[in-house]
Design a protein around this motif. Structure first.
Motif, mmCIF file in Angstrom:
data_model
loop_
_atom_site.group_PDB
_atom_site.id
_atom_site.type_symbol
_atom_site.label_atom_id
_atom_site.label_comp_id
_atom_site.label_asym_id
_atom_site.label_seq_id
_atom_site.Cartn_x
_atom_site.Cartn_y
_atom_site.Cartn_z
ATOM 1 N N LEU A 211 0.792 -1.267 -0.058
ATOM 2 C CA LEU A 211 0.180 0.056 -0.011
ATOM 3 C C LEU A 211 0.693 1.075 0.052
ATOM 4 O O LEU A 211 0.560 2.061 -0.621
ATOM 5 C CB LEU A 211 -1.009 -0.013 1.173
ATOM 6 N N LEU A 215 1.348 4.102 -2.951
ATOM 7 C CA LEU A 215 0.999 5.335 -2.693
ATOM 8 C C LEU A 215 2.112 6.262 -3.493
ATOM 9 O O LEU A 215 1.884 7.305 -4.069
ATOM 10 C CB LEU A 215 0.765 5.638 -1.279
ATOM 11 N N LEU A 270 -12.680 -1.671 1.161
ATOM 12 C CA LEU A 270 -11.622 -0.738 0.862
ATOM 13 C C LEU A 270 -10.634 -1.501 0.022
ATOM 14 O O LEU A 270 -10.235 -0.600 -0.766
ATOM 15 C CB LEU A 270 -11.015 -0.368 2.189
ATOM 16 N N GLN A 273 -11.573 -0.872 -3.275
ATOM 17 C CA GLN A 273 -11.913 0.643 -3.743
ATOM 18 C C GLN A 273 -10.709 0.783 -4.113
ATOM 19 O O GLN A 273 -10.575 1.779 -5.218
ATOM 20 C CB GLN A 273 -12.589 1.251 -2.474
ATOM 21 N N ILE A 274 -9.544 0.533 -3.556
ATOM 22 C CA ILE A 274 -8.141 0.940 -3.947
ATOM 23 C C ILE A 274 -7.805 0.567 -5.262
ATOM 24 O O ILE A 274 -7.136 1.191 -6.066
ATOM 25 C CB ILE A 274 -7.307 0.706 -2.596
ATOM 26 N N TYR A 311 -9.230 6.230 -4.759
ATOM 27 C CA TYR A 311 -7.957 5.421 -4.364
ATOM 28 C C TYR A 311 -7.660 6.175 -2.940
ATOM 29 O O TYR A 311 -6.932 5.840 -2.069
ATOM 30 C CB TYR A 311 -6.869 5.468 -5.350
ATOM 31 N N GLY A 314 -8.822 6.062 0.236
ATOM 32 C CA GLY A 314 -9.193 4.541 0.603
ATOM 33 C C GLY A 314 -7.620 3.930 1.545
ATOM 34 O O GLY A 314 -7.705 3.379 2.277
ATOM 35 N N VAL A 315 -6.460 4.521 0.889
ATOM 36 C CA VAL A 315 -5.242 3.829 1.537
ATOM 37 C C VAL A 315 -5.375 4.404 2.980
ATOM 38 O O VAL A 315 -5.161 3.532 3.796
ATOM 39 C CB VAL A 315 -4.124 4.367 0.633
ATOM 40 N N ILE A 377 -1.030 -4.408 -6.039
ATOM 41 C CA ILE A 377 -2.300 -4.161 -5.110
ATOM 42 C C ILE A 377 -3.151 -5.625 -5.080
ATOM 43 O O ILE A 377 -3.658 -5.930 -3.957
ATOM 44 C CB ILE A 377 -2.918 -3.102 -5.433
#
Length: 390
Positions: A211, A215, A270, A273-274, A311, A314-315, A377
Motif C-alpha cells: 500500500l 502510494l 476498501l 476500492q483502492i 484511491y 482509501g489507502v 495491489i
C-alpha cells in the motif's frame, strides 16, 4: 455520527483553508520556475524535489509530534510559521527567494496536513467515512485555490501570497478558538475493540508495504499533472487559464464522487476500492498519451479524478482501520511516502522527456507504472484476505 461531525467541523474548515493555500501554490510552481524565472524543466524538477522532500520531512515529523506532544501548541506554531513564510514570499520571490520560501512552505504544510489527518484518524477510530468527509473539504480547498490562479496570477506572485496570508490568518483564528476542544476529544476517545473484546486485527506487513509503495508510485506519476503537464498544455497552444480550469473541474468532480462515497463507504470494500482507483488512474495516462485536444484532456482528467477520489482516501482509511492506537506514526508515513512520490515525480518526468521523444512517451511510462501497481495491489489484497481467513 451527527454529533461527531459537529465536533469535527473546525478541523474540516481548517483542512479547506490549508489546502486552498497549498492548491494555489503547487500548480504555479513549474510554470513560474520555467516560464518566468527561465529555468529548465530538469532544474525546476530538482527544486520541486527539494520542496517535496521538505514536505516528506514535515509530514513525518508532524505525525510523530502529534503522537507525543500537545496538538494545540504544535498546530499553532505551524500556522504562525506558515503565515510568516507567506509574508516573506510576498516581498521576496525572485530566483533565490522563491525556492527558499517554497521549501519552507513544503516543510510546514506537510506537518500541518499530517496533523489534520492524524486528528481525523483519532476521531474516526477505525471508520473510513470521516476520511471521505475530510477529503471533500480538502478538495473544496482545491477548487477555491486552483480557480483563484486564473484570476490572481498574471506573472506576479504578490496576489497569490496575499491569498495565502488571508487563509493562514483565518486558520490561526479558528485554531485558537477550537484547538483545545479538538485535542480534548481526540485524547479521551478509547481504542475500538472487536465484539469479543480483543483489539482490532493488524494489517499484514506485506499488505502495508504494498500500500505504501503504491502510494509513492501513484503520486510520482500523478505529479506529472502537477508539473510537466502544465508546460505540455502550453506547448499545445493552450493558456494557463485552461490548466486552471482543468484543476477546478478536478476539484468539483472530486467533491461529487467523494460525497457519494461518504454515503456508501464500507470498510470491507476498501481493498477493492483502492484497486479500482488505480485502474482508473492508469487509464487516464493511457488516454493522455493518445489525445492532444481539449476534450481529450478533460476526459483524461475525468478518469484521473475518479481514480483519485476512490484511491487516495482509501489507502489511509484502510491503514487506519488496522492500526488503531498508532495514528500519528502511520498517517505520518502515509503523508511522507506521498510527498516522496511527489518529490521524485517531476525530476523523473523531466529526465524521461529529455531522454525520449517527449511528453507522450512520459505518459506511456506513467500508464505502465500504474498498471504494475494495480498488479501489486491485487497481490496485496489476496495476501490480506488469506491472512484474515486464517
Amino acid at each position: 455520527m451527527i454529533k461527531l461531525v459537529q465536533r469535527m467541523w473546525p478541523l474540516l474548515v481548517l483542512g479547506l483553508l490549508v489546502n486552498t493555500a497549498y492548491s494555489v501554490m503547487w500548480p504555479l510552481t513549474t510554470i513560474y520556475l520555467h516560464n518566468d524565472l527561465h529555468l529548465s524543466l530538469v532544474t525546476s524538477g530538482w527544486i520541486l524535489a527539494v520542496y517535496s522532500g521538505s514536505n516528506v520531512l514535515g509530514g513525518y515529523l508532524g505525525g510523530i509530534l502529534g503522537d507525543h506532544y500537545s496538538v494545540n501548541r504544535i498546530g499553532l506554531g505551524l500556522l504562525v510559521a506558515l503565515l510568516g513564510d507567506a509574508l516573506v514570499g510576498f516581498w521576496w520571490h525572485d530566483l533565490w527567494g522563491y525556492p527558499v520560501v517554497l521549501v519552507l512552505f513544503g516543510l510546514l504544510t506537510g506537518g500541518m496536513l499530517t496533523l489534520i489527518t492524524t486528528m481525523t484518524a483519532q476521531l474516526s477510530q477505525g471508520s473510513g467515512w470521516l476520511f471521505n468527509l475530510l477529503y471533500i473539504f480538502i478538495n473544496l480547498g482545491l477548487v477555491v485555490g486552483t480557480a483563484s490562479i486564473g484570476v490572481l496570477f498574471h506573472g506576479n506572485l504578490q496576489p497569490i501570497f496575499t491569498l495565502l496570508v488571508l487563509c493562514y490568518g483565518l486558520a490561526i483564528g479558528l485554531w485558537g478558538r477550537y484547538a483545545r476542544v479538538l485535542e480534548k476529544v481526540t485524547t479521551t476517545r478509547q481504542p475500538v475493540r472487536t465484539a469479543a473484546g480483543r483489539p482490532q486485527r493488524r494489517l499484514p506487513r506485506v499488505t502495508l508495504v504494498i500500500l505504501l509503495l503504491s502510494l509513492g508510485l501513484m503520486w510520482g506519476t500523478y505529479a506529472q499533472w502537477m508539473s510537466n503537464v502544465s508546460v505540455y498544455i502550453q506547448e499545445l497552444g493552450m493558456s494557463v487559464r485552461v490548466y486552471s480550469e482543468l484543476w477546478v473541474y478536478n476539484g468539483i468532480l472530486l467533491i461529487v464522487v467523494q460525497g457519494l462515497m461518504t454515503r456508501h463507504s464500507r470498510t470491507r470494500w476498501l481493498p477493492w476500492q483502492i484497486l479500482a482507483g488505480m485502474v482508473a488512474i492508469s487509464g487516464s495516462f493511457l488516454l493522455l498519451s493518445t489525445v492532444q485536444h481539449l476534450g481529450g484532456l478533460f476526459a483524461a482528467m475525468t478518469l484521473l479524478t475518479i481514480g483519485e477520489a476512490v484511491y487516495v482516501p482509501g489507502v489511509p482509511a484502510m491503514i487506519n482501520t488496522y492500526t488503531v492506537g498508532h495514528e500519528g506514526r502511520y498517517q505520518g508515513l502515509v503523508n511522507a511516502i506521498s510527498s516522496l512520490g511527489k518529490a521524485l515525480g517531476p525530476v523523473a518526468g523531466g529526465w524521461v522527456i529529455g531522454q525520449t521523444t517527449g511528453y507522450l512517451e512520459l505518459f506511456r511510462w506513467c500508464a505502465g507504472i500504474n498498471l504494475l501497481v494495480v498488479g501489486a495491489i491485487a497481490v496485496g489484497n489476496w495476501w490480506f484476505h488469506r491472512r484474515r481467513e486464517k
